[in-house]
Enzyme design. Structure first.
Site, PDB file in Angstrom:
ATOM      1  CG  HIS A 189      -8.265 -87.097  -1.266  1.00  0.00           C
ATOM      2  ND1 HIS A 189      -9.217 -86.917  -0.712  1.00  0.00           N
ATOM      3  CD2 HIS A 189      -6.882 -86.737  -0.809  1.00  0.00           C
ATOM      4  CE1 HIS A 189      -9.037 -86.785   0.469  1.00  0.00           C
ATOM      5  NE2 HIS A 189      -7.583 -86.574   0.553  1.00  0.00           N
TER       6      HIS A 189
ATOM      7  CG  HIS B 256      -7.910 -86.700   7.086  1.00  0.00           C
ATOM      8  ND1 HIS B 256      -9.139 -86.749   7.585  1.00  0.00           N
ATOM      9  CD2 HIS B 256      -8.302 -87.024   5.744  1.00  0.00           C
ATOM     10  CE1 HIS B 256     -10.005 -86.734   6.888  1.00  0.00           C
ATOM     11  NE2 HIS B 256      -9.581 -86.873   5.574  1.00  0.00           N
TER      12      HIS B 256
ATOM     13  CB  SER C  22     -11.319 -84.288   3.415  1.00  0.00           C
ATOM     14  OG  SER C  22     -11.000 -85.652   3.884  1.00  0.00           O
TER      15      SER C  22
ATOM     16  CE1 TYR D 161     -10.303 -93.687   3.863  1.00  0.00           C
ATOM     17  CE2 TYR D 161     -12.392 -92.813   3.496  1.00  0.00           C
ATOM     18  CZ  TYR D 161     -11.083 -92.834   3.695  1.00  0.00           C
ATOM     19  OH  TYR D 161     -10.490 -91.312   3.791  1.00  0.00           O
TER      20      TYR D 161
ATOM     21  CB  SER E 133     -16.503 -89.086   7.812  1.00  0.00           C
ATOM     22  OG  SER E 133     -17.142 -87.858   7.117  1.00  0.00           O
TER      23      SER E 133
END
Ligand code: 6GU
Length: 265
Positions: free
Chosen positions: A240, A64, A32, A88, A205
């Site tokens: 985000h 992404h 990200s 996730y 991640s």
């Protein structure tokens, strides 16, 4: 690892090689916020959507891009993943590490894993800082190795590569990265727990891919971009978009670092 997952990675690597280079030296996974930095690596010799290769899930998250590039960086043939699959998403562990297994099957000996992370040490971290991952806490509850496949993890993140990165940018610091499964960000109590446990960075991640890369014998470098200060440590809730914006703002610096590093491998 099931044989199916192995076979799928080999099939993806064969397809990739037929469409780009005969072999690869290094893989870079752009997390990200890191996708804009990929352009600094240079003009791709080939670019394809991940969905054209066996075993890759279509991208689930904005930021992404779901593309793979073959790029020559100095003397190195680099395989660049614009985006990754996360635990996730609920697809299980194999899709999360499929990119790394494909890269290993395509010949890479070095895997560079980048991510966006929450900073747990506001007194010495700023949003936009890159931090070299020195070690990790895998709190995902998952592992890409199955069966009695005991693997030493004393040095998951190569000391040699961290030293090389610091030679390029002496202002780089190091930290311990914790991965949770997500997709929720942490509660303030979880953040206090991680601080007590000695962690410096938190995300969703990297750790499973790092283990898969070490299983395949590759040297691993991990770099987090601090995109926000973790819950309860700043006065703002997380979103985000904030993570992506921090990436865009740091893209030039991150891109230069990765390009110089890849050229020196
Ligand atoms: Cl604060 N937590 C998690 N789990 N992932 C993140 C993050 C925080 N900031 C960016 N990614």
């Amino acid at each position: 690892m099931s044989n199916d997952a192995f076979d799928l990675a080999r099939a993806a690597a064969d397809e990739l090689r037929s469409r780009s280079f005969d072999s690869f030296d290094v893989a870079l996974v752009m997390g990200s916020g890191w996708v804009p930095a990929a352009d600094a690596l240079g003009e791709p010799a080939a670019e394809l959507p991940v969905t054209e290769l066996p075993g890759f899930a279509p991208p689930a998250v904005e930021g992404h891009a779901g593309k793979i590039r073959a790029v020559r960086v100095g003397g190195a043939r680099a395989l660049v993943f614009l985006g990754r699959t996360h635990l996730y998403e609920g697809l299980g562990v194999d899709p999360v590490v499929h990119g790394v297994r494909t890269a290993l099957a395509a010949g890479v000996k070095t895997v560079v894993l980048t991510n966006a992370a929450g900073g747990l040490r506001p007194e010495r971290q700023k949003v936009g800082d890159p931090v070299l991952i020195s070690d990790h806490l895998n709190l995902t509850g998952a592992n890409p190795l199955t069966g009695a496949d005991f693997l030493d993890l004393t040095e998951v993140y190569s000391r040699r590569l961290r030293t090389l990165a610091r030679e390029i940018d002496p202002s780089l610091t190091e930290g311990v990265y914790t991965a949770f499964r997500g997709p929720t960000y942490e509660t303030p109590a979880e953040i206090r727990m991680l601080q007590t446990l000695g962690s410096d960075l938190v995300g969703m991640s990297t750790v499973l891919e790092a283990v898969a890369a070490r299983r395949g014998g590759a040297e691993v470098l991990g770099i987090s971009l601090v995109t926000n200060i973790a819950a309860g440590l700043s006065d703002r809730p997380l979103d985000h978009e904030e993570v992506l914006e921090a990436g865009r703002a740091s893209a030039a610096r991150m891109g230069d670092l990765l390009a110089t590093l890849t050229g020196k491998l």
